[in-house]
Design an enzyme around this catalytic site. Structure first.
Site, mmCIF file in Angstrom:
data_model
loop_
_atom_site.group_PDB
_atom_site.id
_atom_site.type_symbol
_atom_site.label_atom_id
_atom_site.label_comp_id
_atom_site.label_asym_id
_atom_site.label_seq_id
_atom_site.Cartn_x
_atom_site.Cartn_y
_atom_site.Cartn_z
ATOM 1 N N THR A 1 0.949 -1.062 -0.051
ATOM 2 C CA THR A 1 0.204 0.096 0.147
ATOM 3 C C THR A 1 0.919 1.290 -0.110
ATOM 4 O O THR A 1 1.983 1.110 0.438
ATOM 5 C CB THR A 1 -0.833 0.056 1.275
ATOM 6 O OG1 THR A 1 -0.256 0.082 2.567
ATOM 7 C CG2 THR A 1 -1.713 -1.151 1.340
ATOM 8 N N LYS B 1 7.418 1.774 2.544
ATOM 9 C CA LYS B 1 8.624 2.442 3.319
ATOM 10 C C LYS B 1 8.126 2.732 4.849
ATOM 11 O O LYS B 1 8.691 2.729 5.641
ATOM 12 C CB LYS B 1 9.091 3.785 2.806
ATOM 13 C CG LYS B 1 9.897 3.425 1.573
ATOM 14 C CD LYS B 1 10.413 4.599 0.901
ATOM 15 C CE LYS B 1 9.541 5.365 -0.074
ATOM 16 N NZ LYS B 1 9.143 4.751 -1.120
ATOM 17 N N VAL C 1 14.076 0.364 -0.416
ATOM 18 C CA VAL C 1 15.239 1.289 -0.674
ATOM 19 C C VAL C 1 15.581 1.013 -2.142
ATOM 20 O O VAL C 1 16.287 -0.072 -2.294
ATOM 21 C CB VAL C 1 16.293 1.129 0.338
ATOM 22 C CG1 VAL C 1 17.507 2.134 0.146
ATOM 23 C CG2 VAL C 1 15.785 1.273 1.626
ATOM 24 N N GLY D 1 14.706 0.400 -5.196
ATOM 25 C CA GLY D 1 13.862 -0.707 -6.103
ATOM 26 C C GLY D 1 14.772 -1.767 -6.315
ATOM 27 O O GLY D 1 14.775 -2.483 -5.266
ATOM 28 N N GLU E 1 5.006 12.948 -10.141
ATOM 29 C CA GLU E 1 3.530 13.171 -9.546
ATOM 30 C C GLU E 1 2.970 14.483 -9.896
ATOM 31 O O GLU E 1 3.681 15.639 -10.017
ATOM 32 C CB GLU E 1 3.307 12.866 -8.100
ATOM 33 C CG GLU E 1 4.162 11.621 -7.748
ATOM 34 C CD GLU E 1 3.266 10.247 -8.119
ATOM 35 O OE1 GLU E 1 1.961 10.358 -7.984
ATOM 36 O OE2 GLU E 1 3.903 8.950 -8.322
ATOM 37 N N ASP F 1 11.013 11.380 0.157
ATOM 38 C CA ASP F 1 11.130 10.094 -0.403
ATOM 39 C C ASP F 1 12.529 9.566 -0.110
ATOM 40 O O ASP F 1 12.789 8.552 0.564
ATOM 41 C CB ASP F 1 10.694 9.987 -1.820
ATOM 42 C CG ASP F 1 10.979 8.569 -2.187
ATOM 43 O OD1 ASP F 1 10.171 7.693 -1.795
ATOM 44 O OD2 ASP F 1 11.913 8.551 -3.106
ATOM 45 N N LYS G 1 14.078 6.690 2.884
ATOM 46 C CA LYS G 1 15.066 5.376 2.531
ATOM 47 C C LYS G 1 16.247 5.627 3.334
ATOM 48 O O LYS G 1 16.752 4.518 3.761
ATOM 49 C CB LYS G 1 15.246 5.528 0.936
ATOM 50 C CG LYS G 1 14.213 5.308 -0.037
ATOM 51 C CD LYS G 1 14.318 5.489 -1.533
ATOM 52 C CE LYS G 1 13.057 5.407 -2.173
ATOM 53 N NZ LYS G 1 13.174 5.969 -3.517
#
Lengths: 321, 321
Positions: free
Chosen positions: A79, A108, A135, A137, A192, A203, A207
Site C-alpha cells: 500500500t 516504506k 530502498v 527499487g 507526480e 522520499d 530511504k
C-alpha cells in the site's frame, strides 16, 4: 510460498503478475476498496485478477481486510507509504506477524516511521520481516548491508529518488530551469501531480531512515533526518558546477548516526552522477572499501523483483541454493 | 560458527584476523606445510597464529591434513586456485561435505573446474557450499544472482581482473606501452612475477565460468570459455579509442550459454570503465533492468569480507536478521 498481496498499485500488480515466474502462488489480493481471496487450498489466476482490476477498478467483491485472513505464508505489503503512524501498512504487517506469517514490505512507512515497534512484533512472531524493496527499487542495498554485517558498514550514501534525479539530469543537460523540467517530468509521468514528496527530499530521506535503522539497529524516524530538497535550486547552480566538471545530485547519507539529504556537488563523470531515473547506493565498509550498487530505483516490475527476491530468501533454508 | 581455515595466504590470514569481529571462532588453520588445531572445545588465538606464520613461515606443528579433521562448522578453503582437477582445494571441500560440514570457498578451482561434482557432493551432505569470494572480491555478485533467481538473469558481464584493469588504466592515462606498465605494476605488487594468469584473461575467465555455472546450474569449465588477453594490445589501440571518447577494458561476459573474455571498447566515462584495480559486475535482468555492482575485486581483507559474509549467511536461520 503462498502470497497475500495488499495494495494493487504498480508494485502490487507487478507482484501478482510475476509471482508464478518465481514459483510462488497468489492466494489473496486487496486494494483500497476490495479484496479477492482464493478458496481454501486453491490459488488465484493472476490474469483474471489483473483484468478485473483494470476493467472495474476493484480486484474483487470482499472487503479489503479479507486478504489479511487468507491462508498465506507471506504478506506482501504494497500500500502507499504513509508517515507518522504508517497506517494502514503498519497494522497489516503486525496482523500478519501475530499470525506467525512472514511480511515483505514495499511500503516504506512501517520501517521508516515505526521500525522499533515492528521489530518488537517480529520478535514475538515466528514470522520475519524483510524490506529490500523499500530502498532503491531493484538495488540490493538492505541485503548487502545485512550480509556484510551492519557493524562493518561505516557509512551509506546514495542517490535514492529517481524523480529528483531526472529533474537534475535534464536541468544540467539542457540548461533549463527547474519549473520547466518539472512540468516536462510530469508530462512524462516521471513526476507526480504533487511532486513535493520527491523533490523536497522526503522520499529519499525515508530511504535513508530505513538504512539508518538497519545500520544502527533501529531508533530512527523521519524526524531525525536533516532534509533539503531541490525545488529551490537555480539553474545557474548547475551551469556553474558544469564549468568545474561537476554537477548536482540529491544525495542522501547515513554516517556517524546522522541522516542528511540535500543537493550536493558531485563530479560530472563520477560514480554518484547517475543519470535519469537511476539510483545508486554507496556502501563504505571497514575492511573492503567502497561498494557501489546502481540500478533502477523505482517502477512496478523493478520493485516487484526486489519483493520476490525477499520472498525467495524466506523460502530457502539456510545457506541453500 | 567455528572455522577451519585452509590456506594461509593473504585471504586465509585475513579471515583468521577478522573472524572474531564477525563473531566467529577459528579452531584450525593450515598452510601448505603445517597446521595448528585448537584443543577440543577451545579456539585459537588469531594473533598467536598470525605471528607464528610471519615469524617462522609455518602456522603450526601438525601436518596440514590435521585441520580437515578439526571440530569446525565451516571449512574456509583459501588455498591457491588450481586448474583441471582443482586439487587440493576440491578434495578439501569434499572432505568437509562428507563430514556434513559447510564449505566457503575463496579458491576458484572447485567451482570453475569441478562445479557439477562439487554440487553432487553437496547434495549428499547436510553441509552447503558458498563461494561469493571467488568472483570480484568484495562484490556480492553470486549472492545477488542467487537472490534475483538465475532464471531471471539474462546476462552477466564485467571487469573482473584488477591487474589487467590497472595495466589498461595506466596505458590509457599515461600513453605508455604494455611492457612498461606491466613492469611498473610488478614493482607495485599489483602484478605477479608471472602475470600470465591475469593478463592473458585466465583469471577473469574462471570467474565468468563460475557465474555461468550459477546462471545455468552447472556444466561449465574453463575449457568452455573463449579467452583473449591484453598482452598483445598495442598502446595505439588505447590512443585511437580515446580520440572517440572510448577506452579499452578486459571484459568478461556470460550470455546465451556463451562465456567470452577479451579486450573491448567501452565508453571512457561509462559504467564499465572502472579505473585501477576496481572490478565491476553488470547483471541484466528480465524485469528489473541492469544492476551494476562495483568495488574492490581483490585483496586479503576485501576477499575475507566476502568469505565472512558467506559464513554469516550459513549461520542465520532463514529470513532472519
Amino acid at each position: 510460498m503462498r502470497l497475500a498481496v495488499v495494495g494493487a498499485g504498480a508494485v502490487g500488480r507487478a507482484v501478482v503478475d510475476l509471482a508464478a515466474s518465481y514459483d510462488h502462488e497468489v492466494v489473496a489480493v486487496a486494494d483500497s476498496s476490495s479484496a479477492v481471496v482464493a478458496p481454501a487450498g486453491e490459488t488465484l489466476d493472476p490474469d483474471t485478477v489483473l483484468r478485473r482490476k483494470a476493467d472495474t477498478g476493484a480486484v474483487g467483491d470482499d472487503v479489503p481486510e479479507a486478504a489479511l485472513d487468507a491462508e498465506y505464508d507471506v504478506l506482501v505489503e504494497a500500500t502507499p507509504t504513509t508517515l507518522d503512524d504508517a497506517e494502514p501498512g503498519y497494522g497489516h504487517a503486525v496482523a500478519a506477524l501475530e499470525r506467525d506469517r512472514h511480511v515483505v514490505l514495499a511500503n516504506k512507512g512501517p520501517v521508516a516511521e515505526r521500525y522499533d515497534a515492528l521489530r518488537a512484533a517480529e520478535d514475538d512472531s515466528a514470522g520475519r520481516v524483510l524490506f529490500e524493496a523499500t530502498v532503491g527499487g531493484a538495488i540490493p542495498a538492505v541485503t548487502t548491508i545485512d550480509d556484510l554485517g551492519p557493524a562493518h558498514v561505516t557509512a551509506v550514501r546514495g542517490v535514492l529518488n529517481g524523480t529528483a534525479n531526472f529533474v537534475l539530469t535534464r536541468m544540467a543537460a539542457e540548461g533549463l530551469g527547474y519549473e520547466h523540467v518539472l512540468a516536462e517530468a510530469q508530462d512524462l509521468g516521471v513526476a507526480e501531480a504533487d511532486p513535493s514528496f520527491d523533490v523536497e527530499g522526503t522520499d529519499a530521506a525515508l530511504k535513508c531512515v530505513i538504512l539508518a535503522n538497519v545500520l544502527y539497529g533501529g531508533g530512527y524516524t523521519l524526524a531525525d533526518a536533516e532534509v533539503e530538497g531541490i525545488s529551490g535550486l537555480p539553474g545557474e547552480a548547475l551551469s556553474l558546477a558544469a564549468e568545474d566538471g561537476m554537477t548536482v545530485r540529491l544525495v542522501g547519507s547515513v554516517e556517524d548516526g546522522d541522516i542528511r539529504v540535500g543537493p550536493r556537488l558531485v563530479p560530472e563523470h563520477g560514480t554518484l552522477a547517475v543519470s535519469g531515473t537511476r539510483n545508486i547506493v554507496q556502501i563504505e565498509t571497514d575492511h573492503a572499501g567502497r561498494l557501489n550498487i546502481s540500478g533502477r530505483g523505482a517502477g512496478g516490475p523493478e520493485t516487484a523483483t526486489a519483493v520476490l527476491a525477499d520472498v525467495g530468501r524466506l523460502s530457502r533454508p539456510t545457506g541453500s541454493r
